[in-house]
Design an enzyme around this catalytic site. Structure first.
Site: not given
Ligand code: 13P
Length: 250
Positions: A10, A12, A96, A98, A168, A174, A214
């Protein structure tokens, strides 16, 4: 049942078209002939045509980070599944964290997108996961079960085969903090049990559940050697061909 692992990148909102093309040109030779796992890249929409063209005929699939649930319409800034298919995209991420956190995506929207992706034979990777406060409050299982039920509403066992789930934990994205392999495997068991409840044991046994948060070359082996973990969804460490290759070849 043996599930073929999927290792997904991904990207992003990173990379220019030139940088994306350079990645693909460097990456494809590194993973040429790698058949143990499926490999997929998820670039930004503006990068998709050139990345799809560069990866054509290779063992690397390309997908979108997001689709809209409508076939077409007045939805400024969005990408339809038909547009994705027209340029050769085969996969999409859905929900996702985000997207949930910054773009107000709800389980209901995730569900609509999942129906649209399945209808058009795009492989959906449905992302779920708890935030730190939920984990600390002992609510991880409850949250995962709620997200699975929301995402899978109206999905039949017959239609569900292409679905991939990505677990996730939001606190691991991150942050450099990874779920331990045991924590991830426990969450995957909860998810698989809920899928079995909703869609039956055979569908659940065949469904791939990826871990994301991560994932790095130095922790990929311990995570991916867990029987419950069927691949990885990688953010930061997928941006460089060598580190993503190291994860693919864990
Ligand atoms: P990181 O690997 O950078 O933690 O990102 C994980 C992720 O969000 C993949 O979708």
């Amino acid at each position: 049942m043996a599930r073929k692992a999927l290792i997904a990148a991904n990207w992003k909102m990173y990379k220019t078209p030139v940088e994306a093309k350079a990645f693909v040109d460097a990456f494809l030779p590194l993973v040429a002939g790698h058949t143990r796992d499926e490999i997929a890249l998820f670039p930004s929409p503006v990068l998709l045509p050139s990345v799809i063209f560069a990866a054509k005929g290779s063992n690397v699939a390309i997908g979108a980070q997001n689709i809209h649930f409508a076939e077409e319409g007045a939805y400024t800034g969005e990408t339809s599944v038909g547009q994705l298919i027209a340029i050769g995209g085969t996969h999409t991420l859905i929900g996702h964290s985000e997207r949930r956190q910054y773009f107000a995506e709800t389980d209901e929207i995730v569900n609509k997108k999942l129906h649209t992706a399945l209808k058009h034979k795009i492989v959906p990777i449905v992302c779920i996961g708890e935030v730190l406060a939920e984990r600390e409050a002992g609510k991880t299982a409850e949250v995962l079960i709620m997200q699975i039920n929301g995402a899978f509403a109206g999905i039949t066992a017959e239609a569900a085969a292409p679905i991939v789930i990505a677990y996730e934990p939001v606190w691991a994205i991150g942050t450099g903090k990874t779920a331990t392999p045991e924590m991830a495997a426990d969450a995957h068991k909860i998810i698989r049990a809920e899928v079995a409840k909703l869609l039956g044991a055979p569908v659940a046994a065949a469904m791939r559940i990826l871990y994301g948060g991560s994932v790095k070359p130095d922790n990929a082996t311990s995570l991916l050697s867990q029987e419950e973990i069927d691949g990885a969804l990688v953010g930061g460490a997928s941006l460089k061909p060598d580190s993503f290759t190291a994860i693919v070849k864990y």
